[in-house]
Design a protein around this motif. Structure first.
Motif, PDB file in Angstrom:
ATOM      1  N   GLY A  73      53.316  99.404  85.288  1.00 52.89           N
ATOM      2  CA  GLY A  73      53.727  98.933  86.174  1.00 52.89           C
ATOM      3  C   GLY A  73      52.626  98.132  87.017  1.00 52.89           C
ATOM      4  N   ILE A  74      51.908  97.435  86.115  1.00 54.71           N
ATOM      5  CA  ILE A  74      50.914  96.762  86.822  1.00 54.71           C
ATOM      6  C   ILE A  74      51.136  95.150  86.959  1.00 54.71           C
ATOM      7  CG2 ILE A  74      48.650  95.645  86.221  1.00 54.71           C
ATOM      8  CD1 ILE A  74      47.919  98.235  84.610  1.00 54.71           C
ATOM      9  N   ALA A  75      51.109  94.783  88.079  1.00 55.55           N
ATOM     10  CA  ALA A  75      51.147  93.368  88.433  1.00 55.55           C
ATOM     11  C   ALA A  75      49.856  92.606  88.390  1.00 55.55           C
ATOM     12  CB  ALA A  75      52.033  93.204  89.634  1.00 55.55           C
ATOM     13  N   ILE A  76      49.870  91.344  87.735  1.00 54.99           N
ATOM     14  CA  ILE A  76      48.326  90.974  87.868  1.00 54.99           C
ATOM     15  C   ILE A  76      48.778  89.261  87.788  1.00 54.99           C
ATOM     16  CG2 ILE A  76      48.154  90.678  85.148  1.00 54.99           C
ATOM     17  CD1 ILE A  76      45.098  91.115  85.701  1.00 54.99           C
ATOM     18  N   GLU A  77      47.981  88.503  88.631  1.00 55.39           N
ATOM     19  CA  GLU A  77      48.067  87.320  88.681  1.00 55.39           C
ATOM     20  C   GLU A  77      46.462  86.549  88.633  1.00 55.39           C
ATOM     21  OE1 GLU A  77      48.879  84.122  92.476  1.00 55.39           O
ATOM     22  OE2 GLU A  77      50.191  85.880  92.210  1.00 55.39           O
ATOM     23  N   PHE A  78      46.605  85.414  87.669  1.00 57.45           N
ATOM     24  CA  PHE A  78      45.271  84.729  87.512  1.00 57.45           C
ATOM     25  C   PHE A  78      45.159  83.449  88.482  1.00 57.45           C
ATOM     26  CE2 PHE A  78      45.514  87.538  83.957  1.00 57.45           C
ATOM     27  CZ  PHE A  78      44.122  88.132  83.955  1.00 57.45           C
ATOM     28  N   LYS A  79      44.002  83.139  88.649  1.00 55.49           N
ATOM     29  CA  LYS A  79      43.901  81.621  89.486  1.00 55.49           C
ATOM     30  C   LYS A  79      42.500  81.108  88.932  1.00 55.49           C
ATOM     31  CE  LYS A  79      45.998  83.351  93.678  1.00 55.49           C
ATOM     32  NZ  LYS A  79      46.034  83.565  95.071  1.00 55.49           N
TER      33      LYS A  79
ATOM     34  N   GLU B 256      44.232  88.999  90.976  1.00 62.56           N
ATOM     35  CA  GLU B 256      44.520  89.827  91.948  1.00 62.56           C
ATOM     36  C   GLU B 256      45.692  90.675  91.189  1.00 62.56           C
ATOM     37  OE1 GLU B 256      47.547  89.757  95.444  1.00 62.56           O
ATOM     38  OE2 GLU B 256      46.062  88.220  95.600  1.00 62.56           O
ATOM     39  N   ALA B 257      45.458  92.113  91.230  1.00 65.05           N
ATOM     40  CA  ALA B 257      46.273  92.932  90.468  1.00 65.05           C
ATOM     41  C   ALA B 257      46.791  94.087  91.625  1.00 65.05           C
ATOM     42  CB  ALA B 257      45.617  93.791  89.400  1.00 65.05           C
ATOM     43  N   LYS B 258      47.852  94.430  91.142  1.00 64.65           N
ATOM     44  CA  LYS B 258      48.469  95.736  91.956  1.00 64.65           C
ATOM     45  C   LYS B 258      48.891  96.695  91.069  1.00 64.65           C
ATOM     46  CE  LYS B 258      50.671  92.752  95.535  1.00 64.65           C
ATOM     47  NZ  LYS B 258      51.731  92.083  96.150  1.00 64.65           N
ATOM     48  N   LEU B 259      48.452  97.947  91.001  1.00 62.74           N
ATOM     49  CA  LEU B 259      48.405  99.067  90.351  1.00 62.74           C
ATOM     50  C   LEU B 259      47.964 100.374  90.863  1.00 62.74           C
ATOM     51  CD1 LEU B 259      45.211  99.133  88.190  1.00 62.74           C
ATOM     52  CD2 LEU B 259      45.635  97.460  89.796  1.00 62.74           C
ATOM     53  N   LEU B 260      48.406 101.396  90.141  1.00 63.04           N
ATOM     54  CA  LEU B 260      47.964 102.850  90.779  1.00 63.04           C
ATOM     55  C   LEU B 260      46.555 102.998  90.179  1.00 63.04           C
ATOM     56  CD1 LEU B 260      51.096 104.759  89.813  1.00 63.04           C
ATOM     57  CD2 LEU B 260      50.531 103.978  91.793  1.00 63.04           C
ATOM     58  N   ARG B 261      45.825 103.994  90.915  1.00 60.23           N
ATOM     59  CA  ARG B 261      44.484 104.151  90.550  1.00 60.23           C
ATOM     60  C   ARG B 261      44.305 104.912  89.138  1.00 60.23           C
ATOM     61  NH1 ARG B 261      41.619 107.730  95.040  1.00 60.23           N
ATOM     62  NH2 ARG B 261      41.774 105.559  95.799  1.00 60.23           N
ATOM     63  N   LYS B 262      45.304 105.632  88.667  1.00 59.01           N
ATOM     64  CA  LYS B 262      45.108 106.021  87.463  1.00 59.01           C
ATOM     65  C   LYS B 262      45.226 105.028  86.270  1.00 59.01           C
ATOM     66  CE  LYS B 262      50.249 107.063  86.574  1.00 59.01           C
ATOM     67  NZ  LYS B 262      50.328 106.151  85.517  1.00 59.01           N
ATOM     68  N   ASP B 263      45.660 103.740  86.690  1.00 58.48           N
ATOM     69  CA  ASP B 263      45.678 102.811  85.508  1.00 58.48           C
ATOM     70  C   ASP B 263      44.621 101.730  85.611  1.00 58.48           C
ATOM     71  OD1 ASP B 263      48.360 103.450  84.676  1.00 58.48           O
ATOM     72  OD2 ASP B 263      49.412 102.679  86.576  1.00 58.48           O
TER      73      ASP B 263
END
Length: 135
Positions: A21-27, A36-43
């Motif tokens: 369930g990790i969303a990541i974007e590179f620039k 930039e990433a959106k994820l749970l702490r456990k991940d």
């Protein structure tokens, strides 16, 4: 960075990120690479290990390199089709000396062969500098 590593291809990496369930974007900019990433702490450990792998062991497959080159050329062509971008580039060229570092995409845009450009939107000379020289 997102085109795979020596251990995992881009699809395997995408699958691992999706399952977690990790969303990541590179620039990428002229002098930095950001993500930039959106994820749970456990991940966090999974994300950090994948980032480390992508930065330390990129695959650089010739087919992926060719795709990236085509994509970059297309992005450069899009810049030249946007009159606001062309005006901003012309202004930048007029006020900054030629030795000023320029973003790589703009360097590529102005090195495209004429047949790859939209002749109706890209000035063949710097219009701001031309106007200043005429005054």
């Amino acid at each position: 960075i997102q085109r795979g590593t020596k251990q995992h291809d881009q699809f395997a990496i995408a699958d691992m990120l999706e399952k977690a369930g990790i969303a990541i974007e590179f620039k990428a900019n002229a002098d930095t690479t950001e993500f930039e990433a959106k994820l749970l702490r456990k991940d966090v450990p999974l994300l950090v290990s994948l980032l480390a792998e992508q930065l330390r062991m990129p695959a650089f497959a010739s087919t992926e390199f060719a795709k990236a080159k085509k994509q970059l050329t297309a992005e450069a062509q899009q810049i030249l089709e946007d009159t606001n971008e062309v005006a901003a580039i012309a202004f930048s060229q007029a006020i900054f000396p030629p030795t000023t570092p320029r973003p790589p995409l703009l360097q590529i845009a102005f090195k495209l062969p004429p047949e790859a450009r939209n002749a109706g939107t890209r000035p063949t000379t710097n219009p701001v500098a031309s106007a200043a020289n005429e005054a």
